[in-house]
Write an enzyme that holds these catalytic residues in place. Structure first.
Site, PDB file in Angstrom:
ATOM      1  CG  MET A  90      -1.920  -1.342   1.194  1.00  0.00           C
ATOM      2  SD  MET A  90      -2.757  -1.357  -0.296  1.00  0.00           S
ATOM      3  CE  MET A  90      -4.057  -0.326   0.298  1.00  0.00           C
ATOM      4  CG  HIS A 109      -6.397  -2.286  -8.417  1.00  0.00           C
ATOM      5  ND1 HIS A 109      -5.952  -1.294  -7.308  1.00  0.00           N
ATOM      6  CD2 HIS A 109      -7.526  -1.813  -8.859  1.00  0.00           C
ATOM      7  CE1 HIS A 109      -6.986  -0.305  -7.179  1.00  0.00           C
ATOM      8  NE2 HIS A 109      -8.003  -0.625  -8.072  1.00  0.00           N
ATOM      9  CG  ASP A 145      -4.329   1.441  -8.721  1.00  0.00           C
ATOM     10  OD1 ASP A 145      -3.224   0.414  -8.383  1.00  0.00           O
ATOM     11  OD2 ASP A 145      -4.968   1.927  -7.779  1.00  0.00           O
TER      12      ASP A 145
HETATM   13  C1  GRF Z   1      -5.737  -7.456  -2.042  1.00  0.00           C
HETATM   14  O1  GRF Z   1      -7.087  -7.100  -2.142  1.00  0.00           O
HETATM   15  C2  GRF Z   1      -5.063  -6.743  -3.218  1.00  0.00           C
HETATM   16  O2  GRF Z   1      -5.648  -6.554  -4.458  1.00  0.00           O
HETATM   17  C3  GRF Z   1      -5.110  -5.018  -2.636  1.00  0.00           C
HETATM   18  O3  GRF Z   1      -4.820  -5.275  -1.253  1.00  0.00           O
HETATM   19  C4  GRF Z   1      -5.373  -6.297  -0.700  1.00  0.00           C
HETATM   20  C5  GRF Z   1      -4.329  -7.161  -0.168  1.00  0.00           C
HETATM   21  O4  GRF Z   1      -4.519  -8.468   0.480  1.00  0.00           O
HETATM   22  N1  GRF Z   1      -3.972  -4.461  -3.392  1.00  0.00           N
HETATM   23  P1  GRF Z   1      -3.475  -9.232   0.880  1.00  0.00           P
HETATM   24  O5  GRF Z   1      -2.626  -8.577   1.786  1.00  0.00           O
HETATM   25  O6  GRF Z   1      -2.946  -9.892  -0.292  1.00  0.00           O
HETATM   26  O7  GRF Z   1      -4.127 -10.479   1.643  1.00  0.00           O
END
Ligand code: GRF
Length: 209
Positions: A90, A109, A145
């Site tokens: 993030m 995404h 994105d």
């Molecule tokens: C997922 O939905 C991914 O697409 C988004 O953030 C979430 C992360 O989930 N970017 P995780 O940490 O892989 O469980």
């Protein structure tokens, strides 16, 4: 053998799916490291339990986005990656960082891009009233994105969906398409050529046809 470095920020379920499927299917690759920008990311424990080197580099300890990305790049490059996989990482990335990994950095995404870039994608989907939603794997470009699309999966949006129920349905698909996209790359079947995604079917699939 290709080296993969996976970047996470939290629970890391996509990272976990990639590690599990890579091992089950015996991909020609090594998960060289899992790196988090949050020391408390719960996904780090899974990686450590599976004997994957982990690094936590807390972005709040850096004076600027550029300083953090420069340090992150040094950490990543120490593992000589062929591919960098963003799995719930993030962070908005600086253009220099993105350029450094051009054609060798993937992201997932939770929407059918180009719809709903950014955050709260499931809320955006419910508010817009779309009838199908999903997830997208794409090469990372400086435009958040918006990179060239590698794979997508669709799910229906049901009348009584909440953000949580929709997110869970999408996540299930993420865990299928992301490992397969990464597998295509490590098997040399996926590349970015002049901004266009080139992807070939696995040898066993062509043999069946
Ligand atoms: C997922 O939905 C991914 O697409 C988004 O953030 C979430 C992360 O989930 N970017 P995780 O940490 O892989 O469980």
């Amino acid at each position: 053998m290709k080296n993969i470095v996976i970047l996470i920020s939290g629970r890391g379920s996509n990272m976990e799916a990639i590690v599990r499927v890579a091992r089950e299917q015996g991909w020609p690759c090594k998960i060289a490291a899992v790196i988090s920008n949050r020391p408390d990311a719960s996904g780090l424990a899974f990686a450590a339990e599976h004997s994957i080197p982990t690094v936590a580099l807390f972005h709040k300890e850096f004076p600027s986005r550029e300083a953090f990305d420069a340090a992150l790049q040094r950490e990543i490059d120490a593992f000589q990656p062929d591919l960098v996989v963003l799995a719930g990482f993030m962070r908005i990335l600086t253009p220099g960082f993105v350029e450094h990994y051009a054609g060798r950095m993937l992201n997932i995404h939770p929407s059918l891009l180009p719809s709903f870039p950014g955050l709260a994608t499931h809320r955006q989907a419910l508010q817009a009233g779309v009838k199908v939603h999903g997830a997208t794997v794409h090469f990372v470009t400086p435009d958040l994105d918006h990179g060239p699309i590698v794979a997508q999966a669709c799910v229906p949006v049901l009348p009584d969906d909440s953000e949580e129920s929709l997110a869970a349905r999408v996540l299930e698909q993420e865990h299928l398409i992301y490992p397969q996209a990464v597998r295509s790359f490590v098997e040399g079947r996926l590349s970015l050529q002049n901004g266009v995604v080139r992807i070939a079917e696995p040898a066993e699939a062509s043999a069946v046809i």
